[in-house]
Design an enzyme around this catalytic site. Structure first.
Site, PDB file in Angstrom:
ATOM      1  N   HIS A  47       0.827  -1.200   0.000  1.00  0.00           N
ATOM      2  CA  HIS A  47       0.000   0.000   0.000  1.00  0.00           C
ATOM      3  C   HIS A  47       0.866   1.256   0.000  1.00  0.00           C
ATOM      4  CE1 HIS A  47      -3.804  -2.202   1.592  1.00  0.00           C
ATOM      5  NE2 HIS A  47      -3.744  -2.190   0.280  1.00  0.00           N
TER       6      HIS A  47
ATOM      7  N   GLU B 211      -5.624  -8.603   2.663  1.00  0.00           N
ATOM      8  CA  GLU B 211      -5.053  -9.651   3.526  1.00  0.00           C
ATOM      9  C   GLU B 211      -6.152 -10.439   4.233  1.00  0.00           C
ATOM     10  OE1 GLU B 211      -2.742 -10.080   7.693  1.00  0.00           O
ATOM     11  OE2 GLU B 211      -2.061  -8.406   6.445  1.00  0.00           O
TER      12      GLU B 211
ATOM     13  N   SER C 133      -3.263   2.234   3.654  1.00  0.00           N
ATOM     14  CA  SER C 133      -2.391   1.378   4.455  1.00  0.00           C
ATOM     15  C   SER C 133      -2.930   1.256   5.874  1.00  0.00           C
ATOM     16  CB  SER C 133      -0.973   1.957   4.487  1.00  0.00           C
ATOM     17  OG  SER C 133      -0.205   1.362   5.512  1.00  0.00           O
ATOM     18  N   SER C 134      -3.295   0.052   6.261  1.00  0.00           N
ATOM     19  CA  SER C 134      -3.875  -0.173   7.586  1.00  0.00           C
ATOM     20  C   SER C 134      -2.888   0.161   8.694  1.00  0.00           C
ATOM     21  CB  SER C 134      -4.326  -1.634   7.699  1.00  0.00           C
ATOM     22  OG  SER C 134      -4.797  -1.911   8.994  1.00  0.00           O
ATOM     23  N   ASN C 135      -1.638  -0.306   8.564  1.00  0.00           N
ATOM     24  CA  ASN C 135      -0.684  -0.088   9.664  1.00  0.00           C
ATOM     25  C   ASN C 135      -0.350   1.395   9.812  1.00  0.00           C
ATOM     26  OD1 ASN C 135       2.383   0.370   8.656  1.00  0.00           O
ATOM     27  ND2 ASN C 135       1.332  -0.919   7.171  1.00  0.00           N
TER      28      ASN C 135
ATOM     29  N   SER D  49       5.084   0.171   4.572  1.00  0.00           N
ATOM     30  CA  SER D  49       5.184   0.149   3.112  1.00  0.00           C
ATOM     31  C   SER D  49       5.803   1.434   2.556  1.00  0.00           C
ATOM     32  CB  SER D  49       3.789  -0.041   2.491  1.00  0.00           C
ATOM     33  OG  SER D  49       3.236  -1.270   2.876  1.00  0.00           O
TER      34      SER D  49
END
Length: 379
Positions: A74, A165, A295-297, A357
């Site tokens: 991402h 994911e 981007s989740s993180n 990422s």
């Protein structure tokens, strides 16, 4: 091709400035501006491995048509590099991937997030040459849900049901339920212990559970798993809540017959969140979080800053820092907006972190643009 690819990666993604800041105890000062970097940020091992494998694939198959089933990671700049290597992205039509574009025997890359069982079977049936760059931490979660499946346990997955994911992980499960956060987990646990309105439950999780899911039967034996980029503390809290609920309902002597827990929290995600906690203990005026908007993180790093009351700006690339002391950023849960006069006058300290990422070169560009803004303001 390993050395050639390593040199390309260094040139495209690494930064001498960021290395200098690391060596200077993660602090860098120029004029009235001090930058404090988190002690763990940016590209993780799994992301670097995935991107390097994509570059290796193009080197190894220089003339072949190559596809990738999704964004490799991402990050918009990295995905553009993939496109520039003439690697095609599977088109999405009406919300579904159109694999009809993939010819028999063509090369297909599976991204860091992995791919669903269905997608892998389809590509295998086409006789494709598959390059699997799935992060080993994601594979570890798949192994966990497969253990649940063998024991006829329902996998409770802490994640976002639309995230690539989680889509892949749920495809390896038998029965599954995806919970977004602790609030949804509390709802599930209340249903497990007290029962409830079955129709309401199914409506609430209509897009986040396996086909034919029955909350009255399928929540008797459960195991916990997670999307690797979720908030570590929340995944742990959800696991403990489920364990406590099953113990209360069935008794401590029967717990292992009704609840399974394996640690599937990604080391890199954990390190970045721990480093963010450390950074937030330092004195600072504001926080800059750099990473893809999907981007989740990265989003969770932004969430952490906001929870501490620190003014925080999430950008995906250096160009979001605009002339005239303006910044185009994405507030948590909101749409892109431009904020005027975001840099305070006088001496300021800015905390900086980035998602797993995000290449160091992107972080360098953002820091340099901030220094330019601050220098212009002083003049």
């Amino acid at each position: 091709y390993q050395e050639e690819v390593a040199e390309t990666m260094r040139s495209a993604y690494q930064s001498s400035l960021i290395q200098k800041i690391r060596e200077n105890n993660y602090v860098f000062q120029r004029g009235e501006l001090t930058i404090k970097l988190a002690e763990a940020f940016g590209f993780c091992w799994g992301v670097e491995r995935s991107v390097a494998m994509a570059y290796e694939t193009r080197e190894h198959f220089p003339q072949d048509k190559i596809w990738i089933t999704n964004e490799i990671i991402h990050n918009p700049s990295v995905n553009q590099h993939i496109r520039d290597m003439n690697i095609g992205f599977i088109p999405v039509v009406d919300g579904n991937k159109d694999f009809s574009v993939v010819g028999s025997g063509e090369v297909v890359i599976l991204p860091a997030f992995g791919a669903s069982v269905w997608e892998m079977q389809l590509l295998n049936d086409k006789g494709c040459k598959i390059v699997d760059t799935t992060c080993p931490w994601v594979s570890k979660v798949w192994n966990t849900v497969e253990r649940h499946k063998k024991k006829q346990f329902t996998s409770i997955i802490h994640g976002k049901y639309k995230h690539e994911e989680t889509v892949a992980t749920s495809s390896f499960a038998g029965k599954y339920l995806v919970v977004l956060n602790l609030e949804e987990a509390e709802y599930v646990c209340d249903y497990i212990f007290n029962g409830g309105d079955r129709s309401e439950f199914l409506a609430k999780f209509k897009n986040a559970c396996s086909s034919g899911f029955d909350p009255d039967k399928d929540l008797q034996n459960v195991g916990i798993a997670n999307q690797t980029t979720m908030l570590k503390t929340e995944t742990e809290a959800i696991g403990k809540l489920l364990e406590k609920t099953m113990m209360k309902k069935y008794g401590p002597d029967k717990l292992n017959e009704h609840f399974h827990s394996f640690n599937t929290i990604c080391d890199a995600t954990q390190e970045r969140q721990d480093a963010m906690l450390g950074l937030m203990e330092e004195k600072m005026d504001l926080m800059l979080v750099i990473g893809g908007f999907n981007s989740s993180n990265t989003t969770h790093l932004q969430e952490m800053a906001i929870s501490k009351g620190i003014p925080s700006y999430h950008i995906d690339r250096p160009e979001r820092i605009l002339p005239g002391n303006r910044i185009e950023h994405k507030p948590l849960g909101g749409d892109l907006e431009v904020t005027e006069n975001w840099l305070p006058e006088g001496e300021i300290i800015i905390g900086v972190t980035s998602g797993a990422s995000t290449p160091d070169k992107i972080v360098e560009g953002a820091i340099e643009n901030i220094f330019e803004l601050k220098a212009a303001a002083v003049v």
